[in-house]
Design a protein around this motif. Structure first.
Motif, PDB file in Angstrom:
ATOM      1  N   GLY A 219       0.815  -1.201   0.000  1.00 39.56           N
ATOM      2  CA  GLY A 219       0.000   0.000   0.000  1.00 39.56           C
ATOM      3  C   GLY A 219       0.851   1.254   0.000  1.00 39.56           C
ATOM      4  N   PRO A 220       0.217   2.416  -0.056  1.00 38.58           N
ATOM      5  CA  PRO A 220       0.968   3.671  -0.162  1.00 38.58           C
ATOM      6  C   PRO A 220       1.751   3.996   1.103  1.00 38.58           C
ATOM      7  CG  PRO A 220      -1.353   4.100   0.205  1.00 38.58           C
ATOM      8  CD  PRO A 220      -1.233   2.624  -0.029  1.00 38.58           C
ATOM      9  N   GLN A 221       2.922   4.594   0.907  1.00 38.13           N
ATOM     10  CA  GLN A 221       3.663   5.164   2.027  1.00 38.13           C
ATOM     11  C   GLN A 221       3.015   6.517   2.322  1.00 38.13           C
ATOM     12  OE1 GLN A 221       6.160   3.454   3.607  1.00 38.13           O
ATOM     13  NE2 GLN A 221       5.548   1.790   2.233  1.00 38.13           N
ATOM     14  N   ASP A 222       2.001   6.488   3.191  1.00 37.54           N
ATOM     15  CA  ASP A 222       1.081   7.623   3.253  1.00 37.54           C
ATOM     16  C   ASP A 222       1.344   8.586   4.395  1.00 37.54           C
ATOM     17  OD1 ASP A 222      -1.707   5.478   4.370  1.00 37.54           O
ATOM     18  OD2 ASP A 222       0.373   5.637   5.016  1.00 37.54           O
ATOM     19  N   VAL A 223       2.520   8.561   4.990  1.00 39.12           N
ATOM     20  CA  VAL A 223       2.798   9.492   6.086  1.00 39.12           C
ATOM     21  C   VAL A 223       2.840  10.929   5.561  1.00 39.12           C
ATOM     22  CG1 VAL A 223       4.482  10.202   7.828  1.00 39.12           C
ATOM     23  CG2 VAL A 223       3.969   7.790   7.515  1.00 39.12           C
ATOM     24  N   GLU A 224       3.429  11.124   4.357  1.00 47.34           N
ATOM     25  CA  GLU A 224       3.484  12.470   3.788  1.00 47.34           C
ATOM     26  C   GLU A 224       2.083  12.985   3.488  1.00 47.34           C
ATOM     27  OE1 GLU A 224       5.049  16.062   2.195  1.00 47.34           O
ATOM     28  OE2 GLU A 224       5.827  14.540   3.572  1.00 47.34           O
ATOM     29  N   CYS A 225       1.235  12.107   2.947  1.00 52.65           N
ATOM     30  CA  CYS A 225      -0.161  12.482   2.691  1.00 52.65           C
ATOM     31  C   CYS A 225      -0.851  12.852   4.002  1.00 52.65           C
ATOM     32  CB  CYS A 225      -0.874  11.320   2.007  1.00 52.65           C
ATOM     33  SG  CYS A 225      -2.673  11.479   1.932  1.00 52.65           S
ATOM     34  N   PHE A 226      -0.618  12.060   5.037  1.00 48.19           N
ATOM     35  CA  PHE A 226      -1.209  12.315   6.346  1.00 48.19           C
ATOM     36  C   PHE A 226      -0.769  13.683   6.870  1.00 48.19           C
ATOM     37  CE2 PHE A 226      -1.193  12.038  10.987  1.00 48.19           C
ATOM     38  CZ  PHE A 226      -2.423  11.462  11.271  1.00 48.19           C
ATOM     39  N   ALA A 227       0.545  13.950   6.785  1.00 48.45           N
ATOM     40  CA  ALA A 227       1.072  15.214   7.300  1.00 48.45           C
ATOM     41  C   ALA A 227       0.505  16.403   6.546  1.00 48.45           C
ATOM     42  CB  ALA A 227       2.598  15.211   7.209  1.00 48.45           C
ATOM     43  N   ARG A 228       0.407  16.288   5.202  1.00 50.78           N
ATOM     44  CA  ARG A 228      -0.120  17.393   4.414  1.00 50.78           C
ATOM     45  C   ARG A 228      -1.601  17.618   4.716  1.00 50.78           C
ATOM     46  NH1 ARG A 228       2.757  18.943  -0.206  1.00 50.78           N
ATOM     47  NH2 ARG A 228       4.973  18.912   0.305  1.00 50.78           N
ATOM     48  N   THR A 229      -2.330  16.542   4.961  1.00 49.38           N
ATOM     49  CA  THR A 229      -3.749  16.694   5.283  1.00 49.38           C
ATOM     50  C   THR A 229      -3.916  17.379   6.633  1.00 49.38           C
ATOM     51  OG1 THR A 229      -4.261  14.694   4.011  1.00 49.38           O
ATOM     52  CG2 THR A 229      -5.954  15.493   5.514  1.00 49.38           C
ATOM     53  N   LEU A 230      -3.072  17.033   7.597  1.00 46.46           N
ATOM     54  CA  LEU A 230      -3.109  17.739   8.880  1.00 46.46           C
ATOM     55  C   LEU A 230      -2.773  19.218   8.700  1.00 46.46           C
ATOM     56  CD1 LEU A 230      -3.441  14.943  10.154  1.00 46.46           C
ATOM     57  CD2 LEU A 230      -1.703  15.565  11.845  1.00 46.46           C
ATOM     58  N   ASP A 231      -1.780  19.501   7.835  1.00 42.91           N
ATOM     59  CA  ASP A 231      -1.466  20.898   7.529  1.00 42.91           C
ATOM     60  C   ASP A 231      -2.712  21.614   7.000  1.00 42.91           C
ATOM     61  OD1 ASP A 231       1.177  20.490   8.195  1.00 42.91           O
ATOM     62  OD2 ASP A 231       1.861  20.268   6.125  1.00 42.91           O
ATOM     63  N   SER A 232      -3.431  20.923   6.106  1.00 42.65           N
ATOM     64  CA  SER A 232      -4.622  21.512   5.495  1.00 42.65           C
ATOM     65  C   SER A 232      -5.690  21.809   6.541  1.00 42.65           C
ATOM     66  CB  SER A 232      -5.181  20.564   4.419  1.00 42.65           C
ATOM     67  OG  SER A 232      -6.331  21.098   3.825  1.00 42.65           O
ATOM     68  N   VAL A 233      -5.908  20.857   7.441  1.00 43.12           N
ATOM     69  CA  VAL A 233      -6.921  21.048   8.480  1.00 43.12           C
ATOM     70  C   VAL A 233      -6.516  22.175   9.431  1.00 43.12           C
ATOM     71  CG1 VAL A 233      -8.055  19.971  10.468  1.00 43.12           C
ATOM     72  CG2 VAL A 233      -7.776  18.685   8.339  1.00 43.12           C
ATOM     73  N   GLU A 234      -5.233  22.248   9.770  1.00 40.38           N
ATOM     74  CA  GLU A 234      -4.766  23.264  10.719  1.00 40.38           C
ATOM     75  C   GLU A 234      -4.749  24.661  10.109  1.00 40.38           C
ATOM     76  OE1 GLU A 234      -1.634  20.821  13.568  1.00 40.38           O
ATOM     77  OE2 GLU A 234      -0.958  21.539  11.614  1.00 40.38           O
ATOM     78  N   HIS A 235      -4.360  24.758   8.845  1.00 34.51           N
ATOM     79  CA  HIS A 235      -4.086  26.082   8.280  1.00 34.51           C
ATOM     80  C   HIS A 235      -4.962  26.460   7.085  1.00 34.51           C
ATOM     81  CE1 HIS A 235      -0.591  25.926  10.876  1.00 34.51           C
ATOM     82  NE2 HIS A 235      -0.123  24.870  10.235  1.00 34.51           N
ATOM     83  N   ASP A 236      -5.437  25.467   6.331  1.00 37.41           N
ATOM     84  CA  ASP A 236      -6.119  25.773   5.077  1.00 37.41           C
ATOM     85  C   ASP A 236      -7.629  25.925   5.198  1.00 37.41           C
ATOM     86  OD1 ASP A 236      -3.650  25.589   3.945  1.00 37.41           O
ATOM     87  OD2 ASP A 236      -3.977  23.661   2.962  1.00 37.41           O
ATOM     88  N   LEU A 237      -8.209  25.400   6.284  1.00 32.39           N
ATOM     89  CA  LEU A 237      -9.667  25.427   6.357  1.00 32.39           C
ATOM     90  C   LEU A 237     -10.242  26.846   6.379  1.00 32.39           C
ATOM     91  CD1 LEU A 237     -10.685  22.352   8.487  1.00 32.39           C
ATOM     92  CD2 LEU A 237     -11.559  22.970   6.244  1.00 32.39           C
ATOM     93  N   PRO A 238      -9.622  27.787   7.088  1.00 33.31           N
ATOM     94  CA  PRO A 238     -10.150  29.157   6.974  1.00 33.31           C
ATOM     95  C   PRO A 238     -10.097  29.660   5.530  1.00 33.31           C
ATOM     96  CG  PRO A 238      -8.746  28.968   8.892  1.00 33.31           C
ATOM     97  CD  PRO A 238      -8.572  27.687   8.125  1.00 33.31           C
ATOM     98  N   THR A 239      -9.001  29.339   4.825  1.00 27.94           N
ATOM     99  CA  THR A 239      -8.905  29.714   3.416  1.00 27.94           C
ATOM    100  C   THR A 239      -9.940  28.978   2.589  1.00 27.94           C
ATOM    101  OG1 THR A 239      -6.536  30.143   3.632  1.00 27.94           O
ATOM    102  CG2 THR A 239      -7.368  29.801   1.416  1.00 27.94           C
ATOM    103  N   MET A 240     -10.173  27.701   2.926  1.00 26.89           N
ATOM    104  CA  MET A 240     -11.176  26.920   2.213  1.00 26.89           C
ATOM    105  C   MET A 240     -12.555  27.560   2.369  1.00 26.89           C
ATOM    106  SD  MET A 240     -11.670  22.791   2.462  1.00 26.89           S
ATOM    107  CE  MET A 240      -9.897  22.559   2.417  1.00 26.89           C
ATOM    108  N   SER A 241     -12.850  28.052   3.561  1.00 27.80           N
ATOM    109  CA  SER A 241     -14.115  28.751   3.778  1.00 27.80           C
ATOM    110  C   SER A 241     -14.189  30.017   2.933  1.00 27.80           C
ATOM    111  CB  SER A 241     -14.272  29.105   5.258  1.00 27.80           C
ATOM    112  OG  SER A 241     -14.378  27.949   6.052  1.00 27.80           O
ATOM    113  N   ALA A 242     -13.067  30.748   2.890  1.00 33.07           N
ATOM    114  CA  ALA A 242     -13.035  31.970   2.089  1.00 33.07           C
ATOM    115  C   ALA A 242     -13.174  31.651   0.599  1.00 33.07           C
ATOM    116  CB  ALA A 242     -11.732  32.729   2.343  1.00 33.07           C
ATOM    117  N   ARG A 243     -12.555  30.538   0.159  1.00 34.97           N
ATOM    118  CA  ARG A 243     -12.702  30.119  -1.247  1.00 34.97           C
ATOM    119  C   ARG A 243     -14.160  29.770  -1.542  1.00 34.97           C
ATOM    120  NH1 ARG A 243      -8.862  27.804  -4.533  1.00 34.97           N
ATOM    121  NH2 ARG A 243     -10.094  25.902  -4.752  1.00 34.97           N
TER     122      ARG A 243
END
Length: 355
Positions: A219-243
């Protein structure tokens, strides 16, 4: 495209049918804790963005860009879109990968336990055992905030745990998917008798048991995907709301200034490079999804005076490979705010009233 679709599509197909647009595997019920979150400000009936105009040899394709997250309280209605659909001879649905399992109904039932087991870490390991300690600490904080108490998810593969976290966080921020807009577009097409064309790339899984084994072993070595998704939840969601707000009110300039999260690309890379993807011959599915949609768009532009189409809006703002391929054919592309690469000083494009 959602970054997690390849693994998810495979697993849900093995569990009885799936598509690229599936959002998440079932999760144990738990309480969403959303405190001190910025509310999505836009509500009520909104028009959404304008339409991109793709023209070649006197034929036109009007393209509506979709955002993956929409304000849940928005009702979408666009007179411009309604007019464009009414004057079209075809509606081209968004890019799509359809997973099909070659197995009968009872065979799929027997596959269900294995399919859902494949989302778990090997040897029953917990996330704490497979993630770096600092990353796991971040997960614990976000899990407490958006998921609550759920011991079962601690045994999921990082990628699937991250998917569930992102889904819960979006809900807490008052965001939903694009199904409402797509359903409204489909209803307009049906109302005006416009045929809908599904430019699906079909992935046939010939040997589902072998596919599940390949996923579990390689299966995928998905730690990088996991980390980027956490980054998105921590920092991108306000931007996602604005988008989401900017999309609802048609502010293209604002959308251009708020790029999408990098979590998706990290997850696509993890999946495409995974051993199971190579073994099953599905590592190149993203490229084939693009090629399938572009082929349908070329045919529509050649055969119809007017076509209406749907694409992810980030593919239009960049522009991505879809518009690049059409431009390479000699098509002219105009953005709704007249700052597109080929728009020049043209007046705002308006839909034709008929075919």
């Amino acid at each position: 495209m959602r970054g997690h679709w390849l693994a998810l599509g495979l697993m849900l197909a093995l569990a009885g049918g799936a598509s690229l647009h599936a959002q998440s595997v079932p999760a144990a019920a738990s309480t969403v804790h959303a405190v001190d979150l910025p509310a999505v400000s836009v509500s009520g009936v909104q028009p959404g963005p304008g339409l991109w105009k793709v023209s070649r040899n006197g034929h036109v394709m009007w393209v509506l860009g979709l955002v993956p997250a929409m304000p849940a309280q928005v009702q979408w209605r666009s007179d411009e879109v309604a007019a464009a659909i009414a004057g079209s001879q075809e509606l081209l649905e968004p890019p799509h990968a359809d997973f099909e399992v070659k197995a009968g109904f009872f065979a799929k039932l027997f596959l269900l336990p294995s399919a859902y087991a494949a989302r778990k870490n090997e040897d029953g390991r917990r996330l704490e055992e497979v993630l770096p300690a600092p990353l796991y600490q971040r997960w614990q904080a976000l899990k407490a905030r958006f998921i609550g108490h759920d011991n079962g998810i601690e045994r999921w593969r990082p990628m699937f745990a991250a998917m569930e976290l992102e889904k819960r966080a979006r809900k807490a921020y008052g965001l939903t998917g694009d199904a409402g807009v797509r359903n409204a577009v489909d209803a307009l097409a049906e109302q005006h008798g416009v045929p809908r064309i599904h430019a699906d790339y079909k992935v046939v899984i010939e040997h589902p048991r072998d596919a599940l084994k390949a996923f579990r072993k390689a299966g995928p070595q998905d730690v990088e995907c996991f980390a980027r998704t956490l980054d998105s939840v921590e920092h991108d969601l306000p931007t996602m709301s604005a988008r989401a707000d900017a999309w609802a009110i048609g502010d293209i300039e604002a959308l251009r200034g708020m790029p999408d999260s990098q979590a998706r690309d990290a997850c696509v890379q993890a999946l495409s490079a995974a051993g199971f993807a190579r073994q099953l011959g599905v590592a190149d599915v993203p490229a084939k999804v693009v090629a399938t949609w572009v082929a349908a768009a070329r045919e529509a532009l050649a055969n119809h005076q007017q076509t209406f189409a749907l694409l992810p809006i980030d593919e239009l703002l960049r522009p991505g490979p879809y518009l690049q391929a059409l431009r390479a054919d000699g098509a002219t592309i105009e953005a709704p705010d007249d700052v597109g690469p080929d728009a020049g000083e043209a007046s705002p494009a308006k839909p034709a009233s008929g075919g």
